[in-house]
Design a protein around this motif. Structure first.
Motif, mmCIF file in Angstrom:
data_model
loop_
_atom_site.group_PDB
_atom_site.id
_atom_site.type_symbol
_atom_site.label_atom_id
_atom_site.label_comp_id
_atom_site.label_asym_id
_atom_site.label_seq_id
_atom_site.Cartn_x
_atom_site.Cartn_y
_atom_site.Cartn_z
ATOM 1 N N ALA A 125 -2.862 8.687 -7.640
ATOM 2 C CA ALA A 125 -2.300 8.105 -6.422
ATOM 3 C C ALA A 125 -1.441 9.112 -5.670
ATOM 4 C CB ALA A 125 -1.469 6.867 -6.775
ATOM 5 N N SER A 138 -6.274 3.540 -4.641
ATOM 6 C CA SER A 138 -6.697 3.150 -5.993
ATOM 7 C C SER A 138 -7.639 4.152 -6.650
ATOM 8 C CB SER A 138 -7.375 1.779 -5.947
ATOM 9 O OG SER A 138 -8.522 1.813 -5.103
ATOM 10 N N ALA A 148 2.272 1.556 -3.450
ATOM 11 C CA ALA A 148 1.257 1.911 -4.451
ATOM 12 C C ALA A 148 0.877 3.377 -4.392
ATOM 13 C CB ALA A 148 0.010 1.039 -4.244
ATOM 14 N N CYS A 201 0.835 -1.210 0.000
ATOM 15 C CA CYS A 201 0.000 0.000 0.000
ATOM 16 C C CYS A 201 0.867 1.256 0.000
ATOM 17 C CB CYS A 201 -0.930 -0.009 1.214
ATOM 18 S SG CYS A 201 -2.319 -1.158 1.081
ATOM 19 N N LYS A 216 -2.328 -0.204 -11.236
ATOM 20 C CA LYS A 216 -3.379 -1.209 -11.372
ATOM 21 C C LYS A 216 -2.871 -2.601 -10.973
ATOM 22 C CE LYS A 216 -5.914 1.159 -15.081
ATOM 23 N NZ LYS A 216 -6.372 1.074 -16.490
ATOM 24 N N VAL A 233 -2.497 -2.752 -7.287
ATOM 25 C CA VAL A 233 -3.809 -2.817 -6.627
ATOM 26 C C VAL A 233 -4.373 -4.231 -6.701
ATOM 27 C CG1 VAL A 233 -6.217 -2.062 -6.837
ATOM 28 C CG2 VAL A 233 -4.374 -0.376 -6.889
#
Length: 221
Positions: free
Chosen positions: A96, A92, A26, A23, A35, A38
């Motif tokens: 981001a 997401s 990301a 996380c 993507k 995620v």
């Protein structure tokens, strides 16, 4: 605590730590990389949910005293997983990097991640303490069973000794009876011997008297 529950617990903690790192990574990604990341996080969350379901089923098979502690830990894991879901949702949606900046400014994402790490650390420490408590309970239970077996063995030995004492008491009582009978027989024999002595003495006296009478008549006449 069963070994199965402990195994699921270790797997969940590893998955939770991995998801938290993903996380964080990301939050600075965009496009296809975001993507892909995620999707990996969602897959990991699904795996975490599966482990929580397994732990829930395993916990409900224990006795109430153990079950309560396991369910309390499960609530913490579910809360941790919900937090990860919320983080994934924020990461997401939209841009981001912009989301990360807004979250850092509005909700303090860095503090949240630190809180996640601290929470997992507390969970691991709690798990370790509960495992140690479970081991002590197992040792106490084993000692109790050994003590119970020893008590049963001692009661069995005492019962055998009691039976031996009762048998010895019966034997002594029988010997007492035999001694009493022997005393009666000996007393009867002694009385009979005394009576025979008197009879023999009386007969001897009669014989002496008869001899004296015979001698008297022989010399006098």
């Amino acid at each position: 605590m069963s070994e199965a529950f402990e195994g699921y617990e270790r797997q969940y903690c590893e998955i939770s730590a991995s998801l938290a790192r993903k996380c964080t990574a990301a939050s600075v990604l965009q496009g296809e990389k975001l993507k892909q990341n995620v999707l990996e996080i969602k897959s990991g969350i699904d795996g975490g949910e599966a482990l929580i379901r397994k732990m829930d089923l395993e916990a409900r098979n224990h006795q109430p005293s153990v079950r309560a502690g396991l369910l309390a830990k499960l609530r913490e894991y579910k809360s941790d997983l919900n937090n990860l879901k919320g983080t994934l949702k924020r990461v997401s949606t939209g841009n981001a990097q912009q989301g990360m900046r807004e979250e850092l400014l509005e909700a303090g994402m860095a503090d949240t991640l630190a809180e996640y790490a601290d929470q997992r650390s507390r969970l691991l420490r709690t798990t370790e303490r509960q495992n140690q408590t479970t081991d002590r309970i197992r040792d106490s239970h084993r000692t109790m069973l050994e003590t119970e077996d020893l008590g049963v063995s001692l009661l069995h030995d005492l019962h055998q000794q009691s039976q031996s004492l009762l048998h010895a008491h019966d034997t002594l009582h029988s010997v007492d009876d035999n001694v009493g009978k022997s005393r009666k027989i000996m007393g009867a024999m002694v009385r009979r011997m005394d009576r025979n002595k008197w009879i023999i003495g009386f007969i001897i006296a009669l014989v002496v008297l008869a001899i004296l009478v015979i001698l008297y008549f022989k010399f006098v006449h």
